[in-house]
Enzyme design. Structure first.
Site, mmCIF file in Angstrom:
data_model
loop_
_atom_site.group_PDB
_atom_site.id
_atom_site.type_symbol
_atom_site.label_atom_id
_atom_site.label_comp_id
_atom_site.label_asym_id
_atom_site.label_seq_id
_atom_site.Cartn_x
_atom_site.Cartn_y
_atom_site.Cartn_z
ATOM 1 N N SER A 136 5.230 -25.642 -23.010
ATOM 2 C CA SER A 136 5.804 -24.419 -22.149
ATOM 3 C C SER A 136 7.209 -24.333 -22.485
ATOM 4 O O SER A 136 8.004 -25.296 -22.380
ATOM 5 C CB SER A 136 5.515 -24.548 -20.707
ATOM 6 N N LYS A 162 3.579 -21.707 -25.293
ATOM 7 C CA LYS A 162 3.603 -20.715 -24.050
ATOM 8 C C LYS A 162 5.385 -20.246 -23.829
ATOM 9 O O LYS A 162 6.032 -21.230 -24.052
ATOM 10 C CB LYS A 162 3.071 -21.233 -22.738
ATOM 11 N N LYS A 164 8.185 -18.292 -21.647
ATOM 12 C CA LYS A 164 8.665 -17.645 -20.521
ATOM 13 C C LYS A 164 9.333 -16.152 -21.052
ATOM 14 O O LYS A 164 10.128 -16.106 -21.844
ATOM 15 C CB LYS A 164 9.607 -18.419 -19.934
ATOM 16 N N ASP A 189 4.358 -16.386 -20.040
ATOM 17 C CA ASP A 189 4.217 -16.733 -18.544
ATOM 18 C C ASP A 189 5.112 -15.451 -18.016
ATOM 19 O O ASP A 189 6.493 -15.621 -18.563
ATOM 20 C CB ASP A 189 4.633 -18.126 -18.299
ATOM 21 N N GLU A 214 0.223 -14.910 -18.201
ATOM 22 C CA GLU A 214 0.286 -15.559 -16.957
ATOM 23 C C GLU A 214 0.967 -14.795 -15.786
ATOM 24 O O GLU A 214 2.176 -14.406 -15.979
ATOM 25 C CB GLU A 214 0.696 -16.959 -17.271
ATOM 26 N N ASP A 239 -1.351 -18.024 -11.600
ATOM 27 C CA ASP A 239 -0.793 -19.251 -11.186
ATOM 28 C C ASP A 239 -0.370 -19.070 -9.754
ATOM 29 O O ASP A 239 -0.849 -19.417 -8.951
ATOM 30 C CB ASP A 239 0.258 -19.422 -12.377
ATOM 31 N N LYS A 263 -2.830 -26.198 -10.768
ATOM 32 C CA LYS A 263 -1.953 -27.199 -10.505
ATOM 33 C C LYS A 263 -2.304 -27.874 -9.262
ATOM 34 O O LYS A 263 -2.318 -27.192 -8.097
ATOM 35 C CB LYS A 263 -0.549 -26.479 -10.458
ATOM 36 N N GLY A 291 2.058 -27.637 -15.766
ATOM 37 C CA GLY A 291 3.092 -28.366 -15.343
ATOM 38 C C GLY A 291 4.076 -28.022 -14.653
ATOM 39 O O GLY A 291 4.250 -26.834 -14.241
#
Ligand code: MG
Length: 370
Positions: A136, A162, A164, A189, A214, A239, A263, A291
């Site tokens: 990520s 991934k 952001k 994400d 996400e 998430d 998670k 994570g």
């Protein structure tokens, strides 16, 4: 389980590099290690995942200390548990505060596996010998920097990237990545950067062939995500909207997502995470393990959880060296060609580096449980 003693260590560890998301920058991880000891000296370890500010969920490092110190540790002292699955029931008089509960429950799971002399992965029902991992990436100053990072981690063997995204950089970033890496397993994400008003705009993401998007909409939303998923080819992964098995049931029934990011900290522990895993497997929903910029103990728990068979997508687990100059476990976690081996040692399968633990501990508090 004959619990004898619990110690909270408050740690402060500096990340190798600041992690930038649409809601803030994390430079240091301020968290707790929970050490739980039984009468014959076995020790189980858990790690808290809350950040110092409530931007991911409502919990913070301070609130989880308050909850553990004033409510959860006393419940553990007065209660009786024979299996880690009992912890959630024991803590049920306390509403929500799932990260605080999960931190202690993680230590109970590790201790339980050590008492049984089996790996935590086995105790949870996992059977993989290795798990695939992705990476990520936080936001970078510009796309040149981001592409450099991507190159670095692809070369290191990570199985998917991934990134952001935020509203001001989304399409440009995706175009730039796809120009260089047309077939890279890629996901984004959004951390709730969009609203239901953006459905037509988000349909433009379909052209990038993403593995998933996400949490595009509100952190507590399940209904609007169903409206979005109906219009979107790209699978939605939830998430922040998922706190429990009940949330997952609702999301699956409404068609709010095709993938769940599990998670254990967010859902109150490994027992609830496992229930979610089983439900998703029965209902054809893929899962992967997210994570929280975890140190070694949390990461070891995530590896064990990811050994369950419906964790089919690469998790955000990563090598210790990706986040830390020195981790608190021995050996450190290493990624080999995008895979991490699942330890066959008892419990989490990694020794605590006592010297590192001491070095990063700001203060500690001991509790007698007998
Ligand atoms: Mg996320």
């Amino acid at each position: 389980m004959q619990l004898e003693k619990l110690t909270l260590y408050r740690l402060n560890m500096e990340l190798n590099e600041p992690f930038v998301t649409s809601f803030g920058i994390v430079k240091n991880k301020d968290f707790f290690v929970i050490e739980l000891e039984d009468r014959i000296g076995n020790r189980g370890y858990g790690e808290s995942v809350a950040f110092t500010a409530p931007w991911y969920t409502e919990e913070t490092t301070e609130t989880i200390f308050h909850m553990m110190d004033q409510f959860l540790v006393p419940l553990l002292k007065d209660g009786k548990i024979t299996h880690p699955d009992d912890v959630m029931e024991l803590f049920s008089p306390i509403k929500r505060n799932r990260m605080a509960k999960a931190a202690i429950e993680g230590a109970v799971w590790d201790l339980y596996a050590k008492q049984k002399n089996i790996p935590l992965a086995k105790a949870l029902g996992g059977n993989k010998v290795e798990v695939p991992v992705g990476i990520s990436l936080g936001m970078e100053k510009n796309t040149t920097e981001l592409l450099k990072k991507i190159e670095k981690y692809i070369s290191a063997g990570y199985k998917r990237i991934k990134v952001k995204i935020a509203r001001n950089n989304d399409l440009a970033v995706l175009r730039a990545i796809r120009k260089v890496y047309p077939n890279l397993p890629l996901m984004v994400d959004a951390n709730s950067a969009y609203t239901v008003e953006d459905i037509d705009y988000l349909r433009r993401f379909d052209e990038f062939g993403l593995m998933m998007i996400e949490q595009p909409l509100g952190a507590d939303d399940i209904i609007d995500h169903a409206a979005l998923q109906a219009k979107l080819e790209t699978p939605i992964c939830l998430d922040e909207s998922i706190y429990s098995l009940e949330d997952v049931k609702l999301a699956v029934q409404l068609g709010s997502c095709k993938i769940i990011n599990i998670k254990s900290g967010r859902v109150g522990g490994l027992s609830e995470a496992r229930k979610i895993h089983h439900f998703c497997k029965q209902n054809g929903v893929q899962v992967w393990c997210g994570g929280m910029l975890d140190a070694g103990i949390g990461r070891a728990h995530n590896i064990a959880l990811s050994s369950l068979d419906n964790f089919t997508l690469p998790g955000d687990i990563g090598a210790s060296s990706r986040y830390w100059k020195r981790d608190i476990i021995n050996p450190e976690i290493v990624v080999d060609d995008g895979m991490i081996s699942v330890s066959d040692e008892p419990g989490i399968g990694y020794k605590i580096d006592r010297q590192a633990l001491k070095m990063f501990t700001v203060w500690q508090k001991d509790y007698t449980l007998t």
